[in-house]
Design a protein around this motif. Structure first.
Motif, PDB file in Angstrom:
ATOM      1  N   TYR A  59      41.454  16.523  31.174  1.00  0.00           N
ATOM      2  CA  TYR A  59      42.097  16.172  29.911  1.00  0.00           C
ATOM      3  C   TYR A  59      42.718  17.409  29.265  1.00  0.00           C
ATOM      4  O   TYR A  59      43.814  17.348  28.687  1.00  0.00           O
ATOM      5  N   TYR A  60      42.015  18.548  29.356  1.00  0.00           N
ATOM      6  CA  TYR A  60      42.482  19.792  28.736  1.00  0.00           C
ATOM      7  C   TYR A  60      43.803  20.247  29.358  1.00  0.00           C
ATOM      8  O   TYR A  60      44.752  20.606  28.657  1.00  0.00           O
ATOM      9  N   VAL A  61      43.859  20.226  30.688  1.00  0.00           N
ATOM     10  CA  VAL A  61      45.073  20.661  31.378  1.00  0.00           C
ATOM     11  C   VAL A  61      46.215  19.669  31.111  1.00  0.00           C
ATOM     12  O   VAL A  61      47.370  20.055  30.908  1.00  0.00           O
ATOM     13  N   ASN A  62      45.887  18.388  31.070  1.00  0.00           N
ATOM     14  CA  ASN A  62      46.899  17.354  30.838  1.00  0.00           C
ATOM     15  C   ASN A  62      47.502  17.436  29.444  1.00  0.00           C
ATOM     16  O   ASN A  62      48.733  17.395  29.276  1.00  0.00           O
ATOM     17  N   TYR A  63      46.631  17.538  28.417  1.00  0.00           N
ATOM     18  CA  TYR A  63      47.086  17.301  27.050  1.00  0.00           C
ATOM     19  C   TYR A  63      47.116  18.537  26.154  1.00  0.00           C
ATOM     20  O   TYR A  63      47.877  18.558  25.183  1.00  0.00           O
ATOM     21  N   VAL A  64      46.291  19.553  26.438  1.00  0.00           N
ATOM     22  CA  VAL A  64      46.324  20.778  25.633  1.00  0.00           C
ATOM     23  C   VAL A  64      47.281  21.793  26.251  1.00  0.00           C
ATOM     24  O   VAL A  64      48.187  22.294  25.582  1.00  0.00           O
TER      25      VAL A  64
ATOM     26  N   GLY B 291      35.868   8.998  22.577  1.00  0.00           N
ATOM     27  CA  GLY B 291      35.868   7.682  21.959  1.00  0.00           C
ATOM     28  C   GLY B 291      35.823   7.760  20.442  1.00  0.00           C
ATOM     29  O   GLY B 291      36.469   6.971  19.735  1.00  0.00           O
ATOM     30  N   TRP B 292      35.071   8.734  19.912  1.00  0.00           N
ATOM     31  CA  TRP B 292      34.913   8.905  18.461  1.00  0.00           C
ATOM     32  C   TRP B 292      36.247   9.231  17.781  1.00  0.00           C
ATOM     33  O   TRP B 292      36.506   8.800  16.660  1.00  0.00           O
ATOM     34  N   VAL B 293      37.093  10.009  18.479  1.00  0.00           N
ATOM     35  CA  VAL B 293      38.391  10.372  17.885  1.00  0.00           C
ATOM     36  C   VAL B 293      39.490   9.387  18.290  1.00  0.00           C
ATOM     37  O   VAL B 293      40.670   9.639  18.065  1.00  0.00           O
ATOM     38  N   GLY B 294      39.097   8.268  18.939  1.00  0.00           N
ATOM     39  CA  GLY B 294      40.058   7.231  19.277  1.00  0.00           C
ATOM     40  C   GLY B 294      40.978   7.592  20.427  1.00  0.00           C
ATOM     41  O   GLY B 294      42.174   7.275  20.389  1.00  0.00           O
ATOM     42  N   TYR B 295      40.419   8.238  21.458  1.00  0.00           N
ATOM     43  CA  TYR B 295      41.249   8.629  22.603  1.00  0.00           C
ATOM     44  C   TYR B 295      41.923   7.420  23.235  1.00  0.00           C
ATOM     45  O   TYR B 295      41.297   6.406  23.528  1.00  0.00           O
ATOM     46  N   ASN B 296      43.225   7.556  23.433  1.00  0.00           N
ATOM     47  CA  ASN B 296      44.028   6.523  24.094  1.00  0.00           C
ATOM     48  C   ASN B 296      44.999   7.244  25.028  1.00  0.00           C
ATOM     49  O   ASN B 296      45.844   8.012  24.557  1.00  0.00           O
ATOM     50  N   PRO B 297      44.879   7.051  26.345  1.00  0.00           N
ATOM     51  CA  PRO B 297      45.742   7.793  27.268  1.00  0.00           C
ATOM     52  C   PRO B 297      47.230   7.526  27.059  1.00  0.00           C
ATOM     53  O   PRO B 297      48.067   8.331  27.480  1.00  0.00           O
TER      54      PRO B 297
ATOM     55  N   SER C 233      46.437  11.576  20.126  1.00  0.00           N
ATOM     56  CA  SER C 233      46.529  12.002  18.733  1.00  0.00           C
ATOM     57  C   SER C 233      46.169  13.482  18.582  1.00  0.00           C
ATOM     58  O   SER C 233      45.609  14.104  19.489  1.00  0.00           O
ATOM     59  N   ASP C 234      46.490  14.049  17.402  1.00  0.00           N
ATOM     60  CA  ASP C 234      46.109  15.436  17.103  1.00  0.00           C
ATOM     61  C   ASP C 234      44.594  15.591  17.090  1.00  0.00           C
ATOM     62  O   ASP C 234      44.062  16.631  17.497  1.00  0.00           O
ATOM     63  N   ASN C 235      43.886  14.573  16.602  1.00  0.00           N
ATOM     64  CA  ASN C 235      42.423  14.629  16.596  1.00  0.00           C
ATOM     65  C   ASN C 235      41.862  14.704  18.012  1.00  0.00           C
ATOM     66  O   ASN C 235      40.885  15.417  18.281  1.00  0.00           O
ATOM     67  N   ALA C 236      42.476  13.964  18.914  1.00  0.00           N
ATOM     68  CA  ALA C 236      42.035  14.005  20.308  1.00  0.00           C
ATOM     69  C   ALA C 236      42.261  15.385  20.907  1.00  0.00           C
ATOM     70  O   ALA C 236      41.404  15.919  21.622  1.00  0.00           O
ATOM     71  N   ILE C 237      43.411  16.003  20.610  1.00  0.00           N
ATOM     72  CA  ILE C 237      43.704  17.353  21.103  1.00  0.00           C
ATOM     73  C   ILE C 237      42.677  18.350  20.581  1.00  0.00           C
ATOM     74  O   ILE C 237      42.161  19.192  21.331  1.00  0.00           O
ATOM     75  N   SER C 238      42.363  18.271  19.290  1.00  0.00           N
ATOM     76  CA  SER C 238      41.372  19.188  18.696  1.00  0.00           C
ATOM     77  C   SER C 238      40.002  19.006  19.344  1.00  0.00           C
ATOM     78  O   SER C 238      39.296  19.988  19.637  1.00  0.00           O
ATOM     79  N   MET C 239      39.610  17.753  19.572  1.00  0.00           N
ATOM     80  CA  MET C 239      38.309  17.503  20.188  1.00  0.00           C
ATOM     81  C   MET C 239      38.262  18.039  21.621  1.00  0.00           C
ATOM     82  O   MET C 239      37.251  18.597  22.060  1.00  0.00           O
ATOM     83  N   ILE C 240      39.341  17.878  22.361  1.00  0.00           N
ATOM     84  CA  ILE C 240      39.382  18.390  23.735  1.00  0.00           C
ATOM     85  C   ILE C 240      39.209  19.902  23.737  1.00  0.00           C
ATOM     86  O   ILE C 240      38.501  20.461  24.586  1.00  0.00           O
ATOM     87  N   ARG C 241      39.828  20.603  22.778  1.00  0.00           N
ATOM     88  CA  ARG C 241      39.666  22.057  22.665  1.00  0.00           C
ATOM     89  C   ARG C 241      38.204  22.427  22.393  1.00  0.00           C
ATOM     90  O   ARG C 241      37.659  23.361  22.988  1.00  0.00           O
ATOM     91  N   ILE C 242      37.582  21.706  21.478  1.00  0.00           N
ATOM     92  CA  ILE C 242      36.179  21.982  21.136  1.00  0.00           C
ATOM     93  C   ILE C 242      35.285  21.797  22.355  1.00  0.00           C
ATOM     94  O   ILE C 242      34.410  22.623  22.650  1.00  0.00           O
ATOM     95  N   LEU C 243      35.503  20.728  23.085  1.00  0.00           N
ATOM     96  CA  LEU C 243      34.684  20.436  24.256  1.00  0.00           C
ATOM     97  C   LEU C 243      34.897  21.453  25.374  1.00  0.00           C
ATOM     98  O   LEU C 243      33.974  21.769  26.127  1.00  0.00           O
ATOM     99  N   MET C 244      36.093  21.978  25.480  1.00  0.00           N
ATOM    100  CA  MET C 244      36.413  22.906  26.557  1.00  0.00           C
ATOM    101  C   MET C 244      35.853  24.298  26.314  1.00  0.00           C
ATOM    102  O   MET C 244      35.459  24.992  27.255  1.00  0.00           O
TER     103      MET C 244
END
Length: 463
Positions: A273-278, A406-412, A416-427
């Motif tokens: 997800y990080y490589v795809n979207y961030v 799921g909490w930030v409403g991930y939809n492939p 959303s910006d929230n999904a991008i921020s969450m992916i950064r935190i997780l990475m």
């Protein structure tokens, strides 16, 4: 005698391998085949299964998170049962080896079924995923747990165990490299552009290779330690469990490996997800997954040399301290320099990859400690609980990623910006926290200085 009363002069701590402890290069290489075989499947599970379920099979991220957690809870019962079964097995092939022979083909079949996408309703898809993933986990336990236990039956020598752990990690890394580099291109090619069609074909190829490799482990790796121990009555299970949790080196090893695999679950699941979207480089997903596994391979190769010089505990703490610093730097480099980012990512995973051989060596030494302290060598039980920690760790990490998305409403179809921020935190942030916790836990491991004398005393008892 207490662990603290053991003398620690150089003469007493000599732990040179005896003829029985010394292993051939063929045995060491063959042992590595087992994790190569396992990671044709489990590498797929850790790197691609969350993506496969959400983006290929069409199951929601939150539902997958629950799936990962619930299916692994069963391992709390399944793994110890398998461990006890190993301890009570008495066949012409030994205690652990026969399961490599019996379970190789079922493991291959379940691996393929897990990556099939039948045209069911949403509920039917989820039920199918629960059934196949649960059965895959059970079969994985039935073959990988005996495989892991086999290491502790091949030698007592810490140096030889470190080399076995290194070859095992090399096998895991090579399997990961192949899976990372070839899976998506091969699935797309074999499926003629359809991943739904391509994934089962890829898993069929991987499974056939895995079956052959497990059979080579069975053929070339022998149980030397259990053959030299006098036959005694079967150990009392409740007593053995109590002793296991009083085995302080084992408890530290198990908690440490749980944290190591939680981090593995987080980083492997979020990377795609990080490589795809961030990074916004979807074509680079196979490259980064390959880079991660090549780095782990390098770490596994250098591990025995550092372990020999510094010991399991001190070398691990040193490596992980550097990991924390490099992860912080990774945050600031993101988006600034592609080459520098890739180099930092590579070195972080070299140092993380170093940890697996150290983890396996600490586990093997803690089993020797159990035998020295209590007079019982219950390899199956101790390794089963360790195995549960590895699988539950990956499940927690993967489920945490799935729930967070799921909490930030991930939809492939609409990131959303929230999904991008969450992916950064997780990475980046999540691995930093987990690595700091791992350093803290390792501070309590004290067996490196005394293991040589322990094995010497065990050998004297068995004369």
């Amino acid at each position: 005698m207490n662990l603290t009363t053991i003398k620690t002069d150089k003469a007493t701590l000599s732990n040179r391998p005896t003829l029985q402890d010394k292993l051939t290069l063929r045995e060491k290489i063959s042992y590595g085949y087992g994790d190569l075989a396992s990671n044709f499947v489990w590498g797929m599970a850790t790197s691609y299964l969350l993506f496969f379920y959400t983006d290929v099979f069409g199951i929601s991220a939150a539902a997958v998170g629950t799936l990962f957690l619930l299916t692994r809870i069963w391992d709390a019962i399944n793994d110890p049962l398998m461990g006890v079964l190993i301890d009570r097995t008495n066949s012409k092939h030994g205690k652990a080896r026969p399961y490599l022979l019996w379970m190789a083909v079922p493991f291959g079949i379940l691996s393929v079924l897990t990556f099939i996408t039948p045209n069911f309703t949403d509920t039917g898809k989820l039920v199918y995923a629960y059934i196949t993933y649960t059965l895959l986990g059970m079969i994985y336990t039935a073959i990988n747990l005996p495989y892991g236990t086999l290491m502790t039956m091949m030698t007592r020598d810490s140096g030889e165990k470190a080399q076995l752990g290194s070859f095992r990690s090399i096998g895991r890394s090579i399997g990961g490299i192949i899976v990372a580099a070839l899976t998506l291109p091969l699935a797309s090619y074999l499926g003629k552009g359809s991943l739904q069609v391509g994934f089962p074909f890829v898993m069929t190829i991987y499974s056939i290779i895995g079956i052959v490799l497990f059979l080579l482990v069975f053929k070339n790796c022998k149980e030397k330690i259990t053959q030299s121990i006098k036959k005694e009555k079967m150990p009392n299970l409740k007593k053995s469990i109590r002793q296991m949790f009083r085995n302080q080196p084992w408890v530290v090893s198990a908690v440490n490996v749980l944290l190591w695999f939680v981090r593995l679950g987080v980083m492997n699941a979020i990377l795609i997800y990080y490589v795809n979207y961030v990074l916004d480089k979807p074509h680079m997903v196979p490259v980064y997954l390959t880079l991660l596994n090549v780095a782990n391979l390098v770490g596994a190769v250098i591990a025995p040399y550092l372990i020999k010089r510094l010991g399991n505990r001190n070398s691990s703490i040193g490596m992980y301290s550097i990991v924390v610093v490099l992860l912080v730097l990774l945050f600031f480099v993101e988006g600034q320099s592609t080459i520098l980012f890739a180099l930092l990512f590579f070195f972080i995973n070299v140092l993380i990859g170093f940890g697996e051989p150290a983890n396996l060596t600490m586990l093997g030494d803690s089993i020797d400690y159990q035998e020295w302290k209590y007079g019982e060598r219950t390899e199956g039980l101790l390794y089963s609980a360790y195995s549960f920690a590895t699988k539950f760790g990956v499940a927690i990490g993967s489920a945490f990623v799935a729930y967070a998305l799921g909490w930030v409403g991930y939809n492939p179809d609409a990131i959303s910006d929230n999904a991008i921020s969450m992916i950064r935190i997780l990475m980046i942030l999540a691995p930093i926290i987990l690595t700091v916790l791992e350093i803290f836990v390792l501070m309590f491991y004290k067996l490196d200085k005394t293991h040589g004398q322990i094995t010497k005393e065990i050998a004297e008892r068995n004369l």
